[in-house]
Write an enzyme that holds these catalytic residues in place. Structure first.
Site, PDB file in Angstrom:
ATOM      1  N   SER A 187       0.836  -1.197   0.000  1.00 56.56           N
ATOM      2  CA  SER A 187       0.000   0.000   0.000  1.00 56.56           C
ATOM      3  C   SER A 187       0.873   1.249   0.000  1.00 56.56           C
ATOM      4  O   SER A 187       1.981   1.245   0.571  1.00 56.56           O
ATOM      5  CB  SER A 187      -0.911   0.012   1.232  1.00 56.56           C
ATOM      6  OG  SER A 187      -1.617   1.244   1.338  1.00 56.56           O
ATOM      7  N   PRO A 201      -5.089  12.062   6.614  1.00 58.60           N
ATOM      8  CA  PRO A 201      -6.248  11.272   7.037  1.00 58.60           C
ATOM      9  C   PRO A 201      -6.180   9.811   6.612  1.00 58.60           C
ATOM     10  O   PRO A 201      -6.608   8.920   7.359  1.00 58.60           O
ATOM     11  CB  PRO A 201      -7.419  11.991   6.358  1.00 58.60           C
ATOM     12  CG  PRO A 201      -6.948  13.397   6.180  1.00 58.60           C
ATOM     13  CD  PRO A 201      -5.476  13.281   5.899  1.00 58.60           C
ATOM     14  N   LYS A 216       2.814  -3.695   7.502  1.00 58.51           N
ATOM     15  CA  LYS A 216       3.181  -3.906   6.099  1.00 58.51           C
ATOM     16  C   LYS A 216       4.615  -3.449   5.828  1.00 58.51           C
ATOM     17  O   LYS A 216       5.370  -4.120   5.103  1.00 58.51           O
ATOM     18  CB  LYS A 216       2.217  -3.141   5.190  1.00 58.51           C
ATOM     19  CG  LYS A 216       0.814  -3.727   5.097  1.00 58.51           C
ATOM     20  CD  LYS A 216      -0.054  -2.887   4.186  1.00 58.51           C
ATOM     21  CE  LYS A 216      -1.458  -3.447   4.030  1.00 58.51           C
ATOM     22  NZ  LYS A 216      -1.464  -4.711   3.255  1.00 58.51           N
TER      23      LYS A 216
END
Length: 306
Positions: A187, A201, A216
């Site tokens: 990600s 955010p 991750k």
């Protein structure tokens, strides 16, 4: 005495798997990366009509080509997930054999067609350790694509069990088996703290469930130190809709916003398998309507290794 079968002796380019293929009488055999041809191919060849003793019919050539293409087996972890399922579908469409690792075999029965001989579904839970994973990955898999992801819930350790320890278990299983190609779907913003994005955010939201992005990131670091040929793909926000716009690919710790279709993420993962330009790289991807349309060789080639 049967007339000896003669086939062409020079390598030829396969447009389906993007590699050079070698005929049966090409030497040395040690250079051939595919497993032996199936018995049905030999039966087909033996019963084929010879053309002047120097070749085989076009029908036989086509059947032989089909058998040669479906040899490179890819293990996909998280195969019934929203992205993993798309990866499996695209691999099969490109002629790969796929071993789909799933936690829920019943769910897999409704996710995939059962009449595709190139697809093998196996039970694989990445949290159960590298020994069991090595058994299901097997010595017939040439690469592993990890598209796992935890399910949000009350277990705050779930991200670490799946996105960290689970990925580490997969890497260790590959090392036990000698599998030297590993592709991870991660990600963007995993390294948001170092990018000055602590108040972003998206960074805050993604870390609410047990510091998912931190888990991750540590898994990524383990992969990079493993010695395995890796490609780490960091997509932006994932959309279920078909792709729109063109692909944007940037180096690690560059993108902090944007989204991308899961179909396009799956395509990037599959394309990375065959491209030397994708080796030992971390790439971040999103889609933008104003981005130029570039080839994958160009996109991966523009990212420098670190």
């Amino acid at each position: 005495m049967a007339t000896p079968l003669m086939v062409r002796s020079s390598p030829f380019w396969c447009r389906h798997c993007y590699t050079y293929q070698y005929p049966l009488n090409y030497k040395p055999f040690s250079s051939i990366s595919y497993s032996p041809i199936k018995t049905k191919s030999f039966s087909l060849l033996n019963s084929a009509k010879m053309e002047g003793g120097t070749g085989i019919t076009q029908e036989v050539k086509e059947n032989l080509g089909e058998d040669l293409r479906v040899k490179k087996k890819i293990f996909v972890a998280g195969a019934t997930g929203s992205t993993g399922k798309r990866i499996v579908e695209q691999l099969l469409a490109k002629g790969f054999a796929v071993k789909a690792g799933v936690r829920d075999l019943e769910k897999a029965k409704t996710s995939f067609s059962h009449d595709n001989p190139a697809l093998q579904i196996v039970k694989a839970d990445v949290t159960e350790g590298s020994v069991k994973l090595a058994e299901v990955i097997g010595d017939d898999s040439e690469a592993v694509i990890c598209a796992t992801g935890f399910r949000p819930g009350w277990d705050l350790f779930a991200p670490w069990k799946v996105d960290n320890f689970g990925t580490v278990n997969l890497v260790d299983a590959c090392r036990k088996l000698g599998v030297n190609r590993f592709i991870l779907v991660s990600s963007i913003l995993v390294n948001g703290a170092a990018m000055g994005q602590l108040l972003n955010p998206a960074y805050i939201f993604l870390n609410v469930f047990g510091l998912t992005l931190v888990a991750k990131l540590q898994a990524e670091q383990y992969i990079r130190k493993s010695g395995i040929n890796y490609t780490i793909i960091r997509p932006g926000g994932l959309r279920n809709e078909p792709p729109t716009g063109n692909l944007v690919m940037e180096p690690e710790d560059t993108l902090y916003e944007g989204s991308i279709s899961r179909d396009k993420v799956a395509e990037v993962a599959v394309e990375a398998l065959n491209l030397p330009e994708a080796s030992y790289k971390v790439v971040e991807i999103v889609s933008r309507p104003d981005a130029p349309n570039r080839s994958y060789v160009d996109l991966f080639g523009s990212i420098k290794q670190r």
